[in-house]
Design a protein around this motif. Structure first.
Motif, PDB file in Angstrom:
ATOM      1  N   GLN A   8       0.830  -1.204   0.000  1.00 26.66           N
ATOM      2  CA  GLN A   8       0.000   0.000   0.000  1.00 26.66           C
ATOM      3  C   GLN A   8       0.866   1.256   0.000  1.00 26.66           C
ATOM      4  OE1 GLN A   8      -3.549   0.464   2.110  1.00 26.66           O
ATOM      5  NE2 GLN A   8      -3.609  -1.658   2.815  1.00 26.66           N
ATOM      6  N   GLY A  16      11.076  -2.535   8.657  1.00 27.41           N
ATOM      7  CA  GLY A  16      10.255  -3.749   8.813  1.00 27.41           C
ATOM      8  C   GLY A  16       9.696  -4.169   7.464  1.00 27.41           C
ATOM      9  N   ASN A  17       9.180  -3.204   6.703  1.00 27.58           N
ATOM     10  CA  ASN A  17       8.687  -3.494   5.347  1.00 27.58           C
ATOM     11  C   ASN A  17       9.823  -4.024   4.475  1.00 27.58           C
ATOM     12  OD1 ASN A  17       6.969  -0.446   5.743  1.00 27.58           O
ATOM     13  ND2 ASN A  17       5.949  -2.420   5.713  1.00 27.58           N
ATOM     14  N   ALA A  21       9.478  -7.746   3.723  1.00 30.89           N
ATOM     15  CA  ALA A  21       8.803  -7.906   2.439  1.00 30.89           C
ATOM     16  C   ALA A  21       9.711  -7.570   1.244  1.00 30.89           C
ATOM     17  CB  ALA A  21       7.546  -7.044   2.411  1.00 30.89           C
ATOM     18  N   VAL A 142       3.608 -12.596   1.433  1.00 35.08           N
ATOM     19  CA  VAL A 142       3.013 -11.559   2.292  1.00 35.08           C
ATOM     20  C   VAL A 142       3.340 -11.845   3.749  1.00 35.08           C
ATOM     21  CG1 VAL A 142       0.990 -10.720   1.022  1.00 35.08           C
ATOM     22  CG2 VAL A 142       0.865 -12.911   2.201  1.00 35.08           C
ATOM     23  N   ASP A 145       0.093 -11.505   8.755  1.00 30.66           N
ATOM     24  CA  ASP A 145      -1.173 -10.809   9.035  1.00 30.66           C
ATOM     25  C   ASP A 145      -2.146 -10.903   7.854  1.00 30.66           C
ATOM     26  OD1 ASP A 145       0.648  -9.224   7.554  1.00 30.66           O
ATOM     27  OD2 ASP A 145      -0.420  -7.388   8.076  1.00 30.66           O
ATOM     28  N   LEU A 176       6.022 -14.901   5.415  1.00 29.95           N
ATOM     29  CA  LEU A 176       7.356 -14.502   5.799  1.00 29.95           C
ATOM     30  C   LEU A 176       7.665 -15.052   7.184  1.00 29.95           C
ATOM     31  CD1 LEU A 176       6.606 -10.943   4.508  1.00 29.95           C
ATOM     32  CD2 LEU A 176       7.852 -12.728   3.318  1.00 29.95           C
ATOM     33  N   ALA A 180      11.553 -12.395  10.489  1.00 32.74           N
ATOM     34  CA  ALA A 180      11.496 -11.227   9.623  1.00 32.74           C
ATOM     35  C   ALA A 180      10.641 -10.120  10.234  1.00 32.74           C
ATOM     36  CB  ALA A 180      10.957 -11.615   8.260  1.00 32.74           C
ATOM     37  N   ARG A 181      10.026 -10.402  11.373  1.00 30.77           N
ATOM     38  CA  ARG A 181       9.186  -9.394  12.024  1.00 30.77           C
ATOM     39  C   ARG A 181      10.051  -8.402  12.779  1.00 30.77           C
ATOM     40  NH1 ARG A 181       3.483 -10.087  13.984  1.00 30.77           N
ATOM     41  NH2 ARG A 181       3.853  -9.213  16.030  1.00 30.77           N
ATOM     42  N   VAL A 182       9.959  -7.166  12.398  1.00 29.37           N
ATOM     43  CA  VAL A 182      10.745  -6.139  13.075  1.00 29.37           C
ATOM     44  C   VAL A 182       9.820  -5.404  14.040  1.00 29.37           C
ATOM     45  CG1 VAL A 182      12.120  -4.053  12.747  1.00 29.37           C
ATOM     46  CG2 VAL A 182      12.248  -5.911  11.079  1.00 29.37           C
ATOM     47  N   LYS A 191       4.627  -4.407  16.740  1.00 26.90           N
ATOM     48  CA  LYS A 191       5.319  -4.398  15.445  1.00 26.90           C
ATOM     49  C   LYS A 191       5.720  -2.984  15.038  1.00 26.90           C
ATOM     50  CE  LYS A 191       3.243  -5.852  11.702  1.00 26.90           C
ATOM     51  NZ  LYS A 191       2.566  -6.537  10.599  1.00 26.90           N
ATOM     52  N   LYS A 194       3.995   1.865  10.162  1.00 19.57           N
ATOM     53  CA  LYS A 194       4.074   3.119   9.426  1.00 19.57           C
ATOM     54  C   LYS A 194       3.347   4.223  10.170  1.00 19.57           C
ATOM     55  CE  LYS A 194       3.857   0.915   4.852  1.00 19.57           C
ATOM     56  NZ  LYS A 194       2.889   0.461   3.821  1.00 19.57           N
TER      57      LYS A 194
HETATM   58  P1  AMP Z   1       2.076  -2.726   5.452  1.00 21.13           P
HETATM   59  O1  AMP Z   1       3.027  -1.826   6.191  1.00 21.13           O
HETATM   60  O2  AMP Z   1       1.080  -3.308   6.392  1.00 21.13           O
HETATM   61  O3  AMP Z   1       1.510  -2.164   4.189  1.00 21.13           O
HETATM   62  O4  AMP Z   1       2.941  -3.992   5.016  1.00 21.13           O
HETATM   63  C1  AMP Z   1       3.647  -4.146   3.812  1.00 21.13           C
HETATM   64  C2  AMP Z   1       4.474  -5.420   3.920  1.00 21.13           C
HETATM   65  O5  AMP Z   1       5.506  -5.291   4.913  1.00 21.13           O
HETATM   66  C3  AMP Z   1       3.654  -6.648   4.337  1.00 21.13           C
HETATM   67  O6  AMP Z   1       4.114  -7.782   3.629  1.00 21.13           O
HETATM   68  C4  AMP Z   1       3.936  -6.770   5.817  1.00 21.13           C
HETATM   69  O7  AMP Z   1       3.811  -8.055   6.309  1.00 21.13           O
HETATM   70  C5  AMP Z   1       5.377  -6.292   5.925  1.00 21.13           C
HETATM   71  N1  AMP Z   1       5.586  -5.667   7.243  1.00 21.13           N
HETATM   72  C6  AMP Z   1       4.919  -4.607   7.753  1.00 21.13           C
HETATM   73  N2  AMP Z   1       5.383  -4.289   8.980  1.00 21.13           N
HETATM   74  C7  AMP Z   1       6.367  -5.182   9.264  1.00 21.13           C
HETATM   75  C8  AMP Z   1       7.250  -5.382  10.385  1.00 21.13           C
HETATM   76  N3  AMP Z   1       7.217  -4.591  11.462  1.00 21.13           N
HETATM   77  N4  AMP Z   1       8.128  -6.403  10.329  1.00 21.13           N
HETATM   78  C9  AMP Z   1       8.187  -7.199   9.243  1.00 21.13           C
HETATM   79  N5  AMP Z   1       7.408  -7.063   8.159  1.00 21.13           N
HETATM   80  C10 AMP Z   1       6.501  -6.064   8.154  1.00 21.13           C
END
Ligand code: AMP
Ligand code: TRP
Length: 327
Positions: A8, A16-17, A21, A142, A145, A176, A180-182, A191, A194
């Motif tokens: 998005q 993290g993104n 990702a 993805v 979540d 993932l 990979a989770r930041v 988490k 943004k």
């Molecule tokens: P979003 O910020 O929700 O649009 O996420 C875009 C992509 O980044 C998705 O694949 C999420 O799973 C990944 N993502 C978002 N926040 C994190 C985070 N804190 N750690 C790891 N991956 C993340």
């Protein structure tokens, strides 16, 4: 295999993104045909400022290129430039149950029973299914979540295939890894996001060196003083270790060994250097292309190629459903 994923265009794309990702998008391009979409139609499910939305869309596109996605080998494009997404979404909505959509946890969290929640927020997972099915995608990388949305997409594809014949490729999610989770730097139990209010909770890909330094030096740790991985007792330090490992390529035990007996100050200072080294080239490349004709041309070319695939899928869908007479 065809890979599809979307991000998005909300601002503040963070590490993290990137770690969770974008970096995996780059790896997947080696062996697959990848279609990477900036999903701006998803971004208007909540109020979005038009001028800012367009800037954010171009930012994400430039970041895709800056992290190393090759637009010749893959397709990079903006969702609303290809009309098939909205079109297929309608057809799929007619094959989705309201009960299924009511069970989506993301909708429940975002709407909280609010009668004025936009219908688009409710049908968002159907648009996501359309994104995926439009390109006969095999694999969808993805975050975990998104598991429920991928499951719904598969259910819709199977349901349509059972009713109308072989219309869709049934995709697989590629989730993932948890490593990979930041986590947020100021609160390692949630988490990195943004939208968090405190800018020091995240490192955005476009942050300058000073902001990177400040976020890391102020990151929450604990009073034990030893650099070791322990998610339960030391979530802050564990998060910093993961970030260090992701950016340096060193395994966690190696890093623990390196900082044995020294305090968090030294560890954090060196993590700043590691992060700055990893992010500076991405920022530099981003700045070169963000306002260039190259970016506009890449997105135009991407949309054209995406539209070619989408048009073929829509023709097939219409044929199976008995829609349209123009041929
Ligand atoms: P979003 O910020 O929700 O649009 O996420 C875009 C992509 O980044 C998705 O694949 C999420 O799973 C990944 N993502 C978002 N926040 C994190 C985070 N804190 N750690 C790891 N991956 C993340
Ligand atoms: N819903 C996804 C997210 O919030 C973004 C998205 C939209 C997506 N369409 C997609 C991801 C199709 C993968 C495939 O992260």
């Amino acid at each position: 295999m065809r890979v599809f994923s979307g991000v998005q265009p909300t601002g503040n794309i963070h590490i993290g993104n990137y770690i969770g990702a974008l970096r995996q998008f780059v790896e997947l391009q080696e062996e697959n045909e990848c279609v990477y979409c900036i999903v701006d139609l998803h971004a208007i499910t909540v109020p979005a400022d038009p001028a800012l939305l367009r800037e954010n869309t171009l930012d994400v596109a430039a970041l895709y290129l800056a992290v190393g996605i090759d637009p010749k080998k893959n397709i990079i494009f903006v969702q609303s430039d290809v009309s098939g997404h909205a079109e297929l979404s309608w057809v799929l909505m007619c094959n989705t149950y309201t009960g299924e959509l009511s069970r989506m946890t993301q909708f429940k969290e975002k709407s909280r029973g609010n009668e004025s929640a936009p219908a688009g927020l409710f049908t968002y997972p159907v648009l996501m299914a359309a994104d995926i099915l439009l390109y006969d995608s095999d694999v969808v990388p993805v975050g975990s979540d998104q598991k429920q949305h991928i499951e719904l997409c598969r259910d819709i594809a199977i349901r349509v295939n059972n009713k109308y014949g072989d219309v869709f490729v049934v995709p697989e999610g590629r989730f993932l890894k948890d490593g990979a989770r930041v986590m947020a730097l100021d609160d390692p139990l949630s988490k990195m996001s943004k939208s968090a209010e405190n800018p020091l909770s995240r490192i955005s890909l476009l942050d300058d060196d000073e902001k990177i330094r400040k976020s890391i030096m102020r990151a929450t740790t604990d009073s034990e003083g030893s650099v070791r991985l322990d998610y339960e007792k030391k979530p802050g330090v564990s998060n910093l270790l993961n970030i260090y490992s992701a950016f340096s390529g060193c395994a966690i035990p190696e890093i623990e060994e390196k900082y044995r007996g020294v305090g968090y100050g030294v560890f954090k200072t060196e993590l700043v250097a590691v992060a700055v080294d990893a992010l500076a080239p991405i920022r530099k490349r981003y700045e070169e292309i963000r306002h260039s004709g190259e970016l506009a041309a890449t997105l135009r070319d991407g949309a054209e190629r995406a539209d070619g695939i989408a048009w073929r899928t829509m023709t097939r869908v219409k044929r199976h459903f008995g829609l349209g007479v123009k041929g």
